[in-house]
Write a protein that holds these residues in place. Structure first.
Motif, short mmCIF file in Angstrom:
data_model
loop_
_atom_site.label_atom_id
_atom_site.label_comp_id
_atom_site.label_asym_id
_atom_site.label_seq_id
_atom_site.Cartn_x
_atom_site.Cartn_y
_atom_site.Cartn_z
N SER A 149 1.07 -0.96 0.05
CA SER A 149 0.36 0.06 -0.05
C SER A 149 0.54 1.25 0.30
N ALA A 150 2.53 1.07 0.96
CA ALA A 150 2.90 2.16 1.10
C ALA A 150 3.67 2.66 -0.55
N LEU A 151 4.03 1.44 -1.09
CA LEU A 151 4.60 1.67 -2.51
C LEU A 151 3.36 2.19 -3.33
N VAL A 152 2.23 2.20 -3.43
CA VAL A 152 1.41 2.53 -4.49
C VAL A 152 1.13 3.93 -3.80
N ALA A 153 0.79 4.25 -2.50
CA ALA A 153 0.63 5.48 -2.32
C ALA A 153 2.37 6.46 -2.92
N ALA A 154 3.73 5.64 -2.57
CA ALA A 154 4.41 6.41 -3.35
C ALA A 154 4.79 7.03 -4.91
N GLY A 155 3.60 6.11 -4.98
CA GLY A 155 3.46 6.22 -6.71
C GLY A 155 4.58 5.34 -7.53
N HIS A 156 5.21 4.53 -7.24
CA HIS A 156 5.78 3.62 -8.24
C HIS A 156 4.55 3.15 -8.65
N GLU A 157 5.20 3.20 -10.22
CA GLU A 157 4.41 1.55 -10.97
C GLU A 157 4.67 -0.03 -10.53
N ILE A 158 3.22 -0.83 -10.02
CA ILE A 158 3.76 -2.43 -9.69
C ILE A 158 3.25 -3.05 -10.81
N ALA A 159 4.05 -2.54 -11.33
CA ALA A 159 3.62 -3.95 -12.14
C ALA A 159 3.04 -5.39 -12.60
N ALA A 160 3.58 -6.36 -11.55
CA ALA A 160 2.39 -7.34 -10.98
C ALA A 160 2.52 -7.43 -9.57
N VAL A 161 1.75 -8.14 -8.78
CA VAL A 161 1.85 -8.57 -7.35
C VAL A 161 2.10 -9.84 -7.99
N VAL A 185 9.77 2.93 2.11
CA VAL A 185 9.56 3.58 0.76
C VAL A 185 10.69 4.28 0.59
N ARG A 186 11.17 5.11 1.96
CA ARG A 186 12.28 5.59 1.97
C ARG A 186 13.22 5.43 1.26
N THR A 187 13.58 4.06 1.76
CA THR A 187 14.92 3.30 1.52
C THR A 187 14.64 2.98 -0.57
N MET A 188 13.69 3.04 -0.97
CA MET A 188 13.55 2.94 -2.63
C MET A 188 14.02 3.74 -2.79
N ALA A 189 13.43 5.39 -2.87
CA ALA A 189 13.65 6.42 -3.31
C ALA A 189 14.80 6.68 -3.66
N ALA A 190 16.01 6.04 -2.44
CA ALA A 190 17.26 6.35 -2.35
C ALA A 190 17.86 5.33 -3.53
#
Length: 308
Positions: free
Chosen positions: A17-29, A177-182
């Motif tokens: 949910s946090a990754l979606v909210a951060a604007g990342h494109e989730i190609a697949a779960v 979320v913070r780490t993936m931004a980095a």
């Protein structure tokens, strides 16, 4: 970034949910296949699978990520990165190396302590005072990858696996979320795990859940809280109609003595091999969880009763 998310239980949903909210494109779960749940044992999707359906994200539920067809499909997603949170399968190198920037895992412990399947439960059962969440770059070894970021949490005296799970999930989602931004910026730094302090969090086995009252109270208290709410540490309470299984969901240690398993008062204080535990929350078989006071109104347990 364009991501694949691999996760299964509720713990994973907070991160997804946090990754979606951060604007990342989730190609697949990717999630474990639907499993029988509830009284009817109907096949139901995992929490992460259900979240993906609700948000229109494609879902794959492979029996094995080692299947060559699954690996080919994963490579074909052309990902920037993959994020893994309690997925439930060991991933082969061909999967881990497929994304452009690599694959990353959020783990609910301070590595290398409690690598493996049940870090939250094992930390409480071992009497740890501190735990945390860490994001690592994944390698083929079990939770052996270098760590990019971590957050530390204290384990409270009345902490259960359930309450700690929820706190770690919230903190972990923010950290991820913070780490993936980095990672996206290219300034994430990975440090090798320490060589000292390695422990493994083995999967919880059903036989572990039974309470053995000859053990010290401190050990039993940690087991009760570490296995709450699931699978639930349990004992048998004798009745005129035969023994009734009761789960102990919350407890605290008190100074008292008696024969192991003997109820020492009318408020569920039970003697152990050393000391005693006061049961604060319980669940009778076939019923919902109740505070001990409420439970005793409908199912009194007299002092002197010996539980099994």
């Amino acid at each position: 970034m364009r991501l694949a998310f691999l996760g299964t239980p509720d713990f994973a949903v907070a991160c997804l949910s946090a990754l979606v909210a951060a604007g990342h494109e989730i190609a697949a779960v990717y999630s474990q296949p639907p499993a029988p749940r509830g009284r009817g044992q109907a096949l139901k999707p995992s929490p992460a699978h259900a979240f993906a359906i609700e948000h229109g994200i494609p879902v794959r539920t492979p029996a094995s990520m080692r299947d060559p067809a699954e690996i080919a499909a994963f490579v074909g997603l052309k990902l920037d990165a993959a994020v893994v949170v309690a997925f439930g399968q060991i991933l082969p190198g061909a999967v881990l190396d497929a994304p452009r920037l690599g694959s990353f895992n959020l783990h609910a412990s301070l590595l290398p302590r409690w690598r493996g399947a049940a870090p939250i439960q094992r930390a409480i059962m071992a009497g740890d005072r501190m735990t945390g969440v860490e994001v690592m770059r994944m390698t083929e070894g079990l939770d052996e990858g270098p760590v990019l970021a971590s957050e530390t949490l204290r384990i409270d005296a009345l902490e259960t696996a359930g309450t700690l799970h929820d706190r770690l999930a919230a903190v972990g989602a923010d950290l991820l979320v913070r780490t993936m931004a980095a990672v996206a910026r290219g300034d994430a730094v990975a440090k090798p795990q320490a060589e000292e302090g390695l422990t493994y969090a083995k999967k919880i086995r059903p036989k572990e859940a039974r309470l053995r009252w000859g053990k010290p109270a401190a050990e039993l208290d940690r087991k009760i809280r570490g296995l709450s709410p699931f699978p639930g540490a349990w004992f048998e309470l004798p009745t005129d109609k035969g023994p009734v299984r009761v789960k102990a969901l919350l407890s605290q240690v008190e100074e008292a003595s008696g024969a192991p398993g003997q109820v020492l008062d009318d408020k569920l204080l039970i003697a152990c091999g050393e000391g005693a535990v006061r049961l604060l929350r319980v669940q009778r078989e076939g019923k919902g969880p109740q505070d001990a006071e409420v439970f005793l109104r409908g199912f009194p347990v007299a002092a002197g009763t010996v539980v099994l």
